[in-house]
Design a protein around this motif. Structure first.
Motif, PDB file in Angstrom:
ATOM      1  N   ARG A 107       0.824  -1.213   0.000  1.00  0.00           N
ATOM      2  CA  ARG A 107       0.000   0.000   0.000  1.00  0.00           C
ATOM      3  C   ARG A 107       0.854   1.258   0.000  1.00  0.00           C
ATOM      4  NH1 ARG A 107      -5.454  -1.223   3.288  1.00  0.00           N
ATOM      5  NH2 ARG A 107      -4.946  -3.386   3.706  1.00  0.00           N
ATOM      6  N   SER A 108       0.155   2.401  -0.198  1.00  0.00           N
ATOM      7  CA  SER A 108       0.903   3.663  -0.310  1.00  0.00           C
ATOM      8  C   SER A 108       1.641   3.990   0.984  1.00  0.00           C
ATOM      9  CB  SER A 108      -0.051   4.795  -0.694  1.00  0.00           C
ATOM     10  OG  SER A 108      -1.102   4.850   0.244  1.00  0.00           O
ATOM     11  N   ASN A 109       1.156   3.494   2.136  1.00  0.00           N
ATOM     12  CA  ASN A 109       1.834   3.825   3.395  1.00  0.00           C
ATOM     13  C   ASN A 109       2.953   2.845   3.741  1.00  0.00           C
ATOM     14  OD1 ASN A 109       0.372   1.602   4.020  1.00  0.00           O
ATOM     15  ND2 ASN A 109      -0.673   2.475   5.805  1.00  0.00           N
ATOM     16  N   PHE A 110       3.253   1.908   2.819  1.00  0.00           N
ATOM     17  CA  PHE A 110       4.219   0.855   3.141  1.00  0.00           C
ATOM     18  C   PHE A 110       5.602   1.439   3.486  1.00  0.00           C
ATOM     19  CE2 PHE A 110       7.614  -2.017   1.658  1.00  0.00           C
ATOM     20  CZ  PHE A 110       7.385  -3.091   2.495  1.00  0.00           C
ATOM     21  N   THR A 111       6.113   2.309   2.590  1.00  0.00           N
ATOM     22  CA  THR A 111       7.464   2.826   2.795  1.00  0.00           C
ATOM     23  C   THR A 111       7.540   3.678   4.061  1.00  0.00           C
ATOM     24  OG1 THR A 111       7.647   2.856   0.408  1.00  0.00           O
ATOM     25  CG2 THR A 111       9.374   3.979   1.629  1.00  0.00           C
ATOM     26  N   ARG A 112       6.485   4.489   4.269  1.00  0.00           N
ATOM     27  CA  ARG A 112       6.484   5.367   5.438  1.00  0.00           C
ATOM     28  C   ARG A 112       6.515   4.542   6.727  1.00  0.00           C
ATOM     29  NH1 ARG A 112       1.826   8.264   4.565  1.00  0.00           N
ATOM     30  NH2 ARG A 112       0.812   7.065   6.194  1.00  0.00           N
ATOM     31  N   GLU A 113       5.675   3.531   6.784  1.00  0.00           N
ATOM     32  CA  GLU A 113       5.620   2.677   7.972  1.00  0.00           C
ATOM     33  C   GLU A 113       6.953   1.965   8.203  1.00  0.00           C
ATOM     34  OE1 GLU A 113       3.112   1.635  10.170  1.00  0.00           O
ATOM     35  OE2 GLU A 113       1.863   3.308   9.511  1.00  0.00           O
ATOM     36  N   LEU A 114       7.562   1.573   7.074  1.00  0.00           N
ATOM     37  CA  LEU A 114       8.813   0.845   7.162  1.00  0.00           C
ATOM     38  C   LEU A 114       9.884   1.727   7.796  1.00  0.00           C
ATOM     39  CD1 LEU A 114       9.782  -1.952   6.158  1.00  0.00           C
ATOM     40  CD2 LEU A 114      10.631  -0.819   4.124  1.00  0.00           C
ATOM     41  N   PHE A 115       9.891   3.024   7.409  1.00  0.00           N
ATOM     42  CA  PHE A 115      10.914   3.910   7.947  1.00  0.00           C
ATOM     43  C   PHE A 115      10.635   4.320   9.385  1.00  0.00           C
ATOM     44  CE2 PHE A 115      12.236   4.533   3.508  1.00  0.00           C
ATOM     45  CZ  PHE A 115      13.564   4.216   3.683  1.00  0.00           C
ATOM     46  N   SER A 116       9.341   4.389   9.710  1.00  0.00           N
ATOM     47  CA  SER A 116       9.040   4.777  11.090  1.00  0.00           C
ATOM     48  C   SER A 116       9.198   3.590  12.034  1.00  0.00           C
ATOM     49  CB  SER A 116       7.632   5.361  11.177  1.00  0.00           C
ATOM     50  OG  SER A 116       6.700   4.347  10.906  1.00  0.00           O
ATOM     51  N   GLY A 117       9.590   2.440  11.495  1.00  0.00           N
ATOM     52  CA  GLY A 117       9.990   1.335  12.346  1.00  0.00           C
ATOM     53  C   GLY A 117       8.867   0.378  12.749  1.00  0.00           C
ATOM     54  N   GLY A 118       7.642   0.809  12.608  1.00  0.00           N
ATOM     55  CA  GLY A 118       6.526  -0.070  12.995  1.00  0.00           C
ATOM     56  C   GLY A 118       6.385  -1.166  11.971  1.00  0.00           C
ATOM     57  N   PRO A 119       5.672  -2.238  12.278  1.00  0.00           N
ATOM     58  CA  PRO A 119       5.563  -3.259  11.235  1.00  0.00           C
ATOM     59  C   PRO A 119       4.774  -2.707  10.040  1.00  0.00           C
ATOM     60  CG  PRO A 119       4.334  -3.923  13.205  1.00  0.00           C
ATOM     61  CD  PRO A 119       4.942  -2.571  13.490  1.00  0.00           C
ATOM     62  N   ALA A 120       5.431  -2.658   8.884  1.00  0.00           N
ATOM     63  CA  ALA A 120       4.752  -2.197   7.677  1.00  0.00           C
ATOM     64  C   ALA A 120       3.945  -3.350   7.105  1.00  0.00           C
ATOM     65  CB  ALA A 120       5.785  -1.725   6.667  1.00  0.00           C
ATOM     66  N   PRO A 121       2.658  -3.132   6.780  1.00  0.00           N
ATOM     67  CA  PRO A 121       1.825  -4.253   6.330  1.00  0.00           C
ATOM     68  C   PRO A 121       2.047  -4.596   4.862  1.00  0.00           C
ATOM     69  CG  PRO A 121       0.536  -2.238   6.417  1.00  0.00           C
ATOM     70  CD  PRO A 121       1.931  -1.867   6.843  1.00  0.00           C
ATOM     71  N   ILE A 122       2.180  -5.879   4.588  1.00  0.00           N
ATOM     72  CA  ILE A 122       2.188  -6.362   3.208  1.00  0.00           C
ATOM     73  C   ILE A 122       0.986  -7.288   3.079  1.00  0.00           C
ATOM     74  CG2 ILE A 122       3.452  -7.660   1.476  1.00  0.00           C
ATOM     75  CD1 ILE A 122       5.997  -7.106   3.012  1.00  0.00           C
ATOM     76  N   GLY A 123       0.124  -6.982   2.134  1.00  0.00           N
ATOM     77  CA  GLY A 123      -1.050  -7.835   1.968  1.00  0.00           C
ATOM     78  C   GLY A 123      -0.760  -8.945   0.970  1.00  0.00           C
ATOM     79  N   LEU A 124      -1.174 -10.172   1.303  1.00  0.00           N
ATOM     80  CA  LEU A 124      -1.063 -11.271   0.333  1.00  0.00           C
ATOM     81  C   LEU A 124      -2.448 -11.874   0.169  1.00  0.00           C
ATOM     82  CD1 LEU A 124       0.562 -13.345  -1.369  1.00  0.00           C
ATOM     83  CD2 LEU A 124       0.861 -14.663   0.706  1.00  0.00           C
ATOM     84  N   PHE A 125      -2.992 -11.798  -1.053  1.00  0.00           N
ATOM     85  CA  PHE A 125      -4.278 -12.430  -1.332  1.00  0.00           C
ATOM     86  C   PHE A 125      -4.023 -13.714  -2.095  1.00  0.00           C
ATOM     87  CE2 PHE A 125      -5.373  -8.004  -0.943  1.00  0.00           C
ATOM     88  CZ  PHE A 125      -6.587  -8.010  -0.282  1.00  0.00           C
ATOM     89  N   LEU A 126      -4.726 -14.777  -1.725  1.00  0.00           N
ATOM     90  CA  LEU A 126      -4.577 -16.034  -2.445  1.00  0.00           C
ATOM     91  C   LEU A 126      -5.945 -16.530  -2.878  1.00  0.00           C
ATOM     92  CD1 LEU A 126      -2.133 -17.855  -0.033  1.00  0.00           C
ATOM     93  CD2 LEU A 126      -1.581 -16.977  -2.299  1.00  0.00           C
ATOM     94  N   ASN A 127      -5.975 -17.202  -4.036  1.00  0.00           N
ATOM     95  CA  ASN A 127      -7.193 -17.892  -4.433  1.00  0.00           C
ATOM     96  C   ASN A 127      -7.165 -19.272  -3.780  1.00  0.00           C
ATOM     97  OD1 ASN A 127      -9.216 -19.316  -5.681  1.00  0.00           O
ATOM     98  ND2 ASN A 127      -8.921 -18.342  -7.660  1.00  0.00           N
ATOM     99  N   GLY A 128      -8.045 -19.484  -2.806  1.00  0.00           N
ATOM    100  CA  GLY A 128      -7.961 -20.700  -2.001  1.00  0.00           C
ATOM    101  C   GLY A 128      -8.707 -21.884  -2.560  1.00  0.00           C
ATOM    102  N   VAL A 129      -9.267 -21.770  -3.780  1.00  0.00           N
ATOM    103  CA  VAL A 129     -10.067 -22.883  -4.293  1.00  0.00           C
ATOM    104  C   VAL A 129      -9.243 -24.165  -4.306  1.00  0.00           C
ATOM    105  CG1 VAL A 129     -11.223 -23.772  -6.322  1.00  0.00           C
ATOM    106  CG2 VAL A 129     -11.670 -21.459  -5.572  1.00  0.00           C
ATOM    107  N   ASP A 130      -8.011 -24.074  -4.815  1.00  0.00           N
ATOM    108  CA  ASP A 130      -7.112 -25.220  -4.717  1.00  0.00           C
ATOM    109  C   ASP A 130      -6.265 -25.027  -3.449  1.00  0.00           C
ATOM    110  OD1 ASP A 130      -5.155 -27.091  -4.835  1.00  0.00           O
ATOM    111  OD2 ASP A 130      -4.538 -26.672  -6.875  1.00  0.00           O
ATOM    112  N   GLY A 131      -6.773 -25.545  -2.330  1.00  0.00           N
ATOM    113  CA  GLY A 131      -6.150 -25.276  -1.043  1.00  0.00           C
ATOM    114  C   GLY A 131      -4.698 -25.699  -0.970  1.00  0.00           C
ATOM    115  N   ASN A 132      -4.376 -26.862  -1.577  1.00  0.00           N
ATOM    116  CA  ASN A 132      -3.019 -27.372  -1.494  1.00  0.00           C
ATOM    117  C   ASN A 132      -2.038 -26.446  -2.205  1.00  0.00           C
ATOM    118  OD1 ASN A 132      -1.220 -29.478  -0.672  1.00  0.00           O
ATOM    119  ND2 ASN A 132      -1.082 -30.104  -2.809  1.00  0.00           N
ATOM    120  N   THR A 133      -2.394 -26.046  -3.435  1.00  0.00           N
ATOM    121  CA  THR A 133      -1.508 -25.147  -4.180  1.00  0.00           C
ATOM    122  C   THR A 133      -1.401 -23.804  -3.462  1.00  0.00           C
ATOM    123  OG1 THR A 133      -2.212 -26.238  -6.186  1.00  0.00           O
ATOM    124  CG2 THR A 133      -1.066 -24.174  -6.454  1.00  0.00           C
TER     125      THR A 133
END
Lengths: 376, 369
Positions: A107-133
């Motif tokens: 997200r747009s606040n990723f770099t800012r959060e990263l520099f301010s030291g707090g955990p910067a969020p990275i979102g990961l979306f997955l298509n879970g239809v094939d759960g194993n993959t």
């Protein structure tokens, strides 16, 4: 003693007759050699559980050197084939249409959060239809991300220490090559088919054409008829097995760590059980049509799903685990995977061999029982 | 013309159903297999036997092992005292995994260093090994997070938040059970058709059929209809049981599913009849059925993703009707896909069905032995 010799002559005659029948209808030879060669070739090359070049969407809302180093790591990884999207909506559309397996969202606040030291969020979306993959892809993403994290922190003069450092040791197949376990398993499935295909039609054919009655009025004993059917197809089936093992070792480079003789011995036991099952189908069915139907239903899918070839038997519910004990392929798969990958593990080999002997005797016994009843 | 076809359809049904063994063969195995396979076919791990070789007397190892004991995926089968016990336990398949915690585990962690956990996994089934390792990582991560909080460790500069669509718990059963619908429907369609022409050829009655006023197209329809009807009936039963017994969510419409099922069964029946008309004997037909069925199942994306296959094999799967139907079943069930979205999956099956039927009809007359 005097009965022994003529019995052997009768048996030789029966074997010779069956052998002519095999040679004259090329489909039996095709079953023993073309079927395993074709299927192993197709699957050895075609089937893999190792995801490579997974298409993944990267959405970077505000590029910076930090985001560039992270996306660069995904670019360089052999596991991923990243595609760049400008906004999350178009990426989600692509996920919905299966153009990508997942989305990594900075997200747009990723770099800012990263520099301010707090955990910067990275979102990961997955298509879970094939759960194993999805689970495998999530593991890969975590791997790339974890390495980046340590490097990034070091470049900032910080030390990232995780409380637990997990060291993975996967025995017998350290590079986790799925071909190494799929090919031995496939041999078990293919040999099940060969066994059933070779014999499921032969007794039914004799009943259908009336030649069985003709045989029964001769001095030939039932035991000799069954042996006469069994021996030629056993020889043919072992030929197919030798071909399969040769392909596994030389073509697919599956390591054979145990002894070849042990492998062939257990294969012979399994083949007896598989041929016995074919003979039983043939005896129960009365005619070739029903025998064929039964063979399709009872061989391939059970051997494929219930043998532990791909789905772990230990994780199935108890009553399903109990059912898997009547699938001969289950024992064979365990021996094959052990002898190929681990070596001569005697407790595994002996236990499963005993089970195979019992299954073979059970099938043959049932065949004799059913055949005798028809005579009365 | 309809009367002639009707007579043939009735005859075909009688041939299939009048014999008791044959009748049972068509009904019992698919239902039992649906029940058994639906519980058997899953990549999720459950009660996996593992052993612990713990050399660390401290609290950290005890806490970590508590996380494993609490997980339904694992079952503690053995506690080891010596390094030498590890190899036999794994070799003989008594346990699938050994957790080895060295002496300094707690001490390291209390002094702000990483504690080392060695995970030894039986790799004979490498997929199970990978899934197992994923489970271990998840457990260790939640333990680590807790430990960091309790002991005031610095949080990492970034964190990954995973969200999963459609199947939040990543249960592979939801993926596999709709796949079994496709598998069993294919097997039923093949069982009904693959031997039907070959049997008549072997018995000589097919020649008689050819000299009747019946046009080959009429014979084709008469042979195909029973397969399509039985396939649809059993397919419906299987779908009904899947939804009502296994609780797989059915988010999409029945119309989209049934259009797919009808086209799929037509293509499977076409393939079955084609195999049957190429064969001279029933044994050859059975061989042909397996030569189609086995690759069709394994290269369908049922258990192993098509995306992992080499490019050439991926192209080959375009000829496989099961490949399209599996996507239809899964997307209709789990994602609620609409008919318009599925159009690119419908037409290839229709093409396969029409082409194989034409070849089968042509072979009726042009393959006489």
């Amino acid at each position: 003693m005097s009965r022994g010799l003529p019995g052997w002559r009768r048996l030789k005659g029966l074997i010779r007759k069956e052998s002519y029948q095999i040679i004259r209808d090329p489909s039996s030879i095709a079953i023993a050699f073309v079927l395993p060669a074709l299927l192993l070739f197709l699957f050895g090359y075609g089937v893999s559980l190792d995801a490579k070049n997974v298409p993944i969407a990267l959405v970077v809302e505000q590029p910076s050197p930090a985001t560039a180093s992270l996306t660069g790591d995904f670019q360089d990884s052999k596991w991923f084939e990243p595609k760049h999207f400008n906004d999350i909506h178009s990426a989600q559309e692509a996920l919905r249409h299966r153009e990508v397996m997942g989305i990594l969202w900075l997200r747009s606040n990723f770099t800012r959060e990263l520099f301010s030291g707090g955990p910067a969020p990275i979102g990961l979306f997955l298509n879970g239809v094939d759960g194993n993959t999805a689970r495998i892809v999530a593991g890969y993403v975590q791997g790339v991300w974890g390495k980046w994290l340590v490097r990034y922190a070091q470049s900032q003069g910080r030390e990232v220490t995780l409380p637990v450092d997990v060291q993975q040791r996967i025995w017998f197949n350290p590079e986790v090559r799925s071909t190494n376990f799929l090919v031995p398993g496939l041999i078990a499935v293919i040999m099940t088919l060969i066994g059933a295909l070779l014999t499921s039609m032969v007794v039914a054919r004799e009943w259908e054409r009336g030649t069985m009655e003709a045989l029964l009025v001769t001095p030939v004993r039932l035991r000799e008829i069954l042996l006469g059917k069994l021996i030629p197809y056993f020889v043919l089936g072992m030929g197919g097995q030798i071909l399969s093992v040769a392909m596994a070792v030389w073509l697919f480079e599956v390591p054979l760590r145990g002894s070849l003789w042990v492998l062939m011995g257990v294969s012979a036991l399994f083949l007896l059980a598989a041929l016995g099952m074919g003979l039983l189908i043939s005896t129960v069915a009365h005619n070739q049509f029903v025998a064929g139907q039964l063979a399709i239903f009872t061989t391939f899918l059970p051997a494929f799903i219930l043998s532990g070839f791909i789905f772990d038997i230990g994780s199935m519910p108890g009553w399903v685990q109990a059912i898997t004990h009547v699938i001969a392929a289950r024992y064979f798969v365990q021996v094959l995977q052990s002898v190929f990958l681990a070596g001569n593990v005697w407790p595994v080999i002996l236990m499963n061999s005993v089970a195979l002997v019992i299954m073979a005797m059970l099938f043959m016994g049932l065949v004799r029982l059913r055949s005798r009843k028809r005579l009365e | 013309m309809f009367r002639r076809i009707w007579a043939l359809v009735v005859k075909e049904f009688l041939a299939l159903l009048k014999d008791k063994t044959s009748r049972m063969t068509l009904i019992i195995p698919p239902l039992f297999q649906l029940l058994i396979f639906s519980y058997a076919a899953t990549f999720d791990l459950n009660q996996v036997n593992y052993a612990v070789f713990n050399q660390d007397p401290g609290i950290a190892s005890r806490e970590l092992l508590g996380y494993f004991k609490g997980s339904p995926a694992f079952k503690l089968a053995d506690t080891m005292e010596h390094q030498e016990q590890i190899a036999p336990a794994i070799n003989d398949q008594k346990v699938l995994m050994v957790l080895h915690i060295p002496q300094d585990f707690t001490r390291n962690m209390l002094e702000g260093r990483s504690g080392q956990l060695q995970v030894i996994i039986d790799g004979r089934n490498s997929n199970t090994a990978m899934v197992l390792f994923g489970y271990v990582n998840t457990i260790v991560t939640s333990f680590s997070t807790q430990w960091s909080q309790d002991h005031g460790w610095a949080s990492p500069p970034a964190e990954l938040k995973v969200r999963t669509w459609f199947n939040p718990n990543l249960e592979s059963r939801w993926f596999i059970v709709p796949g079994i619908v496709g598998l069993l429907t294919l097997v039923v369609a093949l069982v009904v058709t693959a031997l039907s022409v070959a049997r008549e050829r072997e018995a000589g009655t097919f020649d008689q059929l050819l000299v009747t006023p019946l046009h080959p197209a009429e014979i084709l329809i008469g042979k195909a209809l029973p397969g399509i009807i039985i396939g649809l009936a059993e397919g419906s039963l299987i779908v009904f049981l899947t939804v009502n017994m296994f609780g797989v969510p059915m988010l999409g419409g029945l119309g989209a599913l049934y259009l797919g099922m009808a086209l799929f069964i037509i293509s499977a029946v076409g393939l079955g009849l084609m195999i049957s008309s190429i064969a001279v004997t029933q044994q050859q037909a059975l061989l042909g059925a397996f030569l189609f069925l086995v690759p069709a199942v394994i290269l369908s994306g049922f258990a192993t993703p098509i995306a992992n296959m080499p490019a050439l094999v991926q192209k080959l799967t375009l000829l496989n009707p099961l490949r399209y139907f599996l996507v239809i079943v899964r997307t209709v069930f789990l994602e609620g896909a609409e008919m318009s979205l599925l159009l690119p999956l419908y037409w290839p099956m229709a093409v396969i069905g029409v082409v194989t039927m034409i070849i089968a009809g042509w072979l009726f007359r042009n393959r006489l032995y």
